[in-house]
Design an enzyme around this catalytic site. Structure first.
Site, mmCIF file in Angstrom:
data_model
loop_
_atom_site.group_PDB
_atom_site.id
_atom_site.type_symbol
_atom_site.label_atom_id
_atom_site.label_comp_id
_atom_site.label_asym_id
_atom_site.label_seq_id
_atom_site.Cartn_x
_atom_site.Cartn_y
_atom_site.Cartn_z
ATOM 1 N N LYS A 240 4.356 -10.439 -6.565
ATOM 2 C CA LYS A 240 4.335 -9.269 -7.449
ATOM 3 C C LYS A 240 5.135 -9.570 -8.714
ATOM 4 O O LYS A 240 6.172 -10.209 -8.636
ATOM 5 C CB LYS A 240 5.014 -8.077 -6.751
ATOM 6 C CG LYS A 240 4.172 -7.397 -5.698
ATOM 7 C CD LYS A 240 4.904 -6.183 -5.146
ATOM 8 C CE LYS A 240 4.138 -5.536 -4.006
ATOM 9 N NZ LYS A 240 2.882 -4.910 -4.383
ATOM 10 N N ARG A 314 -2.450 -4.019 5.336
ATOM 11 C CA ARG A 314 -3.666 -3.846 6.132
ATOM 12 C C ARG A 314 -3.757 -4.892 7.243
ATOM 13 O O ARG A 314 -4.371 -4.652 8.277
ATOM 14 C CB ARG A 314 -4.904 -3.851 5.223
ATOM 15 C CG ARG A 314 -5.155 -5.118 4.481
ATOM 16 C CD ARG A 314 -6.116 -4.953 3.300
ATOM 17 N NE ARG A 314 -5.508 -4.293 2.151
ATOM 18 C CZ ARG A 314 -6.180 -3.948 1.058
ATOM 19 N NH1 ARG A 314 -7.468 -4.189 0.957
ATOM 20 N NH2 ARG A 314 -5.559 -3.353 0.057
HETATM 21 N N1 BES Z 1 2.914 -2.086 -0.714
HETATM 22 C C1 BES Z 1 1.845 -2.255 -1.622
HETATM 23 C C2 BES Z 1 1.230 -0.941 -2.109
HETATM 24 C C3 BES Z 1 2.112 -0.061 -2.957
HETATM 25 C C4 BES Z 1 2.069 -0.139 -4.334
HETATM 26 C C5 BES Z 1 2.909 0.904 -2.369
HETATM 27 C C6 BES Z 1 2.848 0.714 -5.095
HETATM 28 C C7 BES Z 1 3.678 1.752 -3.137
HETATM 29 C C8 BES Z 1 3.646 1.668 -4.492
HETATM 30 C C9 BES Z 1 0.711 -3.059 -0.967
HETATM 31 O O1 BES Z 1 1.105 -3.977 -0.015
HETATM 32 C C10 BES Z 1 0.025 -3.801 -2.059
HETATM 33 O O2 BES Z 1 0.654 -4.583 -2.704
HETATM 34 N N2 BES Z 1 -1.262 -3.528 -2.246
HETATM 35 C C11 BES Z 1 -2.024 -4.146 -3.263
HETATM 36 C C12 BES Z 1 -3.391 -4.444 -2.711
HETATM 37 C C13 BES Z 1 -4.231 -5.352 -3.565
HETATM 38 C C14 BES Z 1 -3.603 -6.711 -3.664
HETATM 39 C C15 BES Z 1 -5.608 -5.457 -2.964
HETATM 40 C C16 BES Z 1 -2.111 -3.191 -4.449
HETATM 41 O O3 BES Z 1 -2.172 -1.979 -4.235
HETATM 42 O O4 BES Z 1 -2.100 -3.657 -5.580
HETATM 43 ZN ZN ZN Z 2 1.648 -5.891 -0.847
#
Ligand code: BES
Ligand code: ZN
Ligand code: ZN
Length: 466
Positions: A240, A314
């Site tokens: 990230k 997931r």
């Molecule tokens: N934990 C994050 C989702 C999240 C984002 C929670 C902001 C709370 C606030 C999750 O694991 C994630 O990073 N999801 C990605 C999925 C994508 C890579 C398909 C996302 O939402 O960008």
């Molecule tokens: Zn994530």
């Protein structure tokens, strides 16, 4: 902080006030003197009295007005305050009590200069039937929400999967009715939970699957909650950017909520069998990290192409859901997760999303949640979106090939791990928006909010009364 049903004297008064009541309120006879139009707070410290306006007579308006008042007087040197309001229903009393108990929360563990906690109790006087019991139940529920907030707010160096297992075991130890078992890495390997294990691989912290159960006598229904417990989400090798990583200590909010729900339900004595399954891992980076291009075989045999290691929640839920269906055989299975940023984009930071295959169940949950003070919105699956998680080399891909509908494609991914006989019994709750509050709103200070707890307890209560 305690709430007491009492006519005793107090050090301060909190007066909840509807706009049209200003004219008749004692302090406003000389209306010109106070330039107060009945919005927000008016603190008359010389009279030891604070007015807090309610916009309308509904749950959130009352809860928020009570929360604002309690925060405003929290620094004063007073031991007790009286909340003055003519409660006309159980809902109004609950709202005020939760506003006080949840609004008074603050997380100051890491502050040297802690606010003094002088205010010990808030007194309420009402003739409402069953008021004593209502207040006692609000205390149980609010304590559970605040317990979840503490977990979510704790830092990632301390709050690891091991720590969550310890908290769950302690919860069971201190309860006469809760049981807890914890599966570590070797057991997870035996259970073939390879998707969850892959996420945990680069972390020095061992993954834990935590199972709590509550089995009161005569329970006719079995409800299982499954929580995403990513104690920190760096994104893994699909790292990230720093702005997005900040606050990812809150990626354990689903598991924390599952813990809070079973704590509250067991203390409230809800007559349903309840299970909470917490999938706890840290999504770290390092030479052992799982990679984009890996293919994982989940517990249920479904093969997953990893296209993004940041879509880790997931993967954890896939195996945790499979484990729960096999081992618990529930009548309802509800997962809670901070699953997608797309959900926050879609419904905003105040609202959680409900997904699933059974519209009636979604709608029942929605109606119950609406009475709880939390915001929910139903998002609908369709077969076209399901096309976007197809993989060329495996049964499913963990990241969709479209920029759109990310909350739903994540939900549809989870659906691959729900057996046919559970399709109609499953709900997926994406709490990514409200689980962590960046700027205080309603009765939530900044930080962990305990999202999901009040809504799920309200749903359990609605099942119990059926
Ligand atoms: N934990 C994050 C989702 C999240 C984002 C929670 C902001 C709370 C606030 C999750 O694991 C994630 O990073 N999801 C990605 C999925 C994508 C890579 C398909 C996302 O939402 O960008
Ligand atoms: Zn994530
Ligand atoms: Zn995550």
């Amino acid at each position: 902080m305690k709430i007491e049903l009492s006519k005793a004297k107090s050090d301060y008064e909190i007066i909840l006030l509807e706009k049209d009541e200003i004219k008749t309120a004692a302090d406003f006879k000389d209306f010109d003197f106070y330039d107060y139009k009945g919005e927000g707070l008016l603190n008359l410290s010389e009279k030891r009295r604070i007015y807090s306006a309610i916009k309308k007579r509904d749950f959130n308006a009352i809860a928020n007005a009570a929360a604002a008042a309690i925060r405003a007087i929290s620094k004063l040197k007073i031991k007790s305050a009286r909340l003055c309001f003519d409660f006309k229903s159980e809902c109004e009393l609950k709202a005020a009590a939760q506003g006080i108990l949840l609004g008074a929360y603050s997380y100051e563990k890491y502050k040297s200069d802690k606010k003094p906690k002088n205010l010990e109790k808030v007194l309420i006087d009402t003739n409402l039937k069953g008021a004593e019991q209502i207040l006692a139940n609000c205390e149980i529920l609010s304590e559970s929400v605040n317990f979840v907030r503490d977990i979510v707010n704790e830092i990632p160096a301390i709050y690891t999967p091991e720590r969550m297992a310890k908290d769950a075991l302690d919860l069971a130890k201190n309860s006469k009715v809760l049981k807890c078992e914890v599966l570590g890495e070797s057991e997870l390997k035996k259970e073939k939970m390879n998707a969850m294990l892959a996420v945990a691989n680069a972390s020095p912290h061992e993954p834990k699957l935590i199972h709590l159960s509550y089995k009161p006598k005569g329970a006719k229904l079995k409800v299982c909650f499954v929580g995403k417990g990513v104690t920190y989400d760096t994104g893994g090798l699909s790292l990230k950017p720093s702005d997005y990583m900040l606050s990812m200590k809150a990626d354990k909010s689903g598991a924390a909520a599952a813990l809070g729900i079973i704590k509250a339900a067991s203390e409230l004595g809800i007559a349903l069998e309840i299970h909470s399954v917490l999938g706890c891992v840290e999504n770290a980076i390092g030479s052992k990290a799982y990679k984009p291009d890996d293919v994982l075989i989940a517990k249920n045999g479904v093969s997953i192409e990893v296209r993004n290691t940041d879509a880790e929640g997931r993967l954890v839920l896939a195996d945790s859901l499979a484990w729960a269906q096999e081992n618990i055989k529930p009548d309802f299975i509800i997962d809670l997760a901070t699953l997608t940023g797309a959900c926050v984009v879609g419904v905003g930071e105040y609202t959680s999303a409900i997904m699933g295959n059974n519209y009636e169940l979604q709608s029942d949950f929605y109606k119950a949640a609406k009475t709880s003070g939390e915001f929910f919105s139903i998002l609908e699956f369709n077969e076209h979106l399901a096309e976007h998680i197809k993989s060329d080399i495996a049964d499913v891909s963990n990241a969709a090939n479209t920029r759109y509908g990310g909350a739903l494609t994540a939900g549809l991914f989870l659906d691959k791990f729900i057996k046919d006989e559970y399709k109609d019994k499953w709900l997926h709750l994406d709490i990514a928006g409200p689980a962590f509050v960046s700027k205080a709103w309603g009765l939530n200070p900044a930080g962990g909010s305990g999202a999901g707890v009040r809504a799920c307890v309200a749903f359990l209560e609605s099942l119990g009364s059926k």
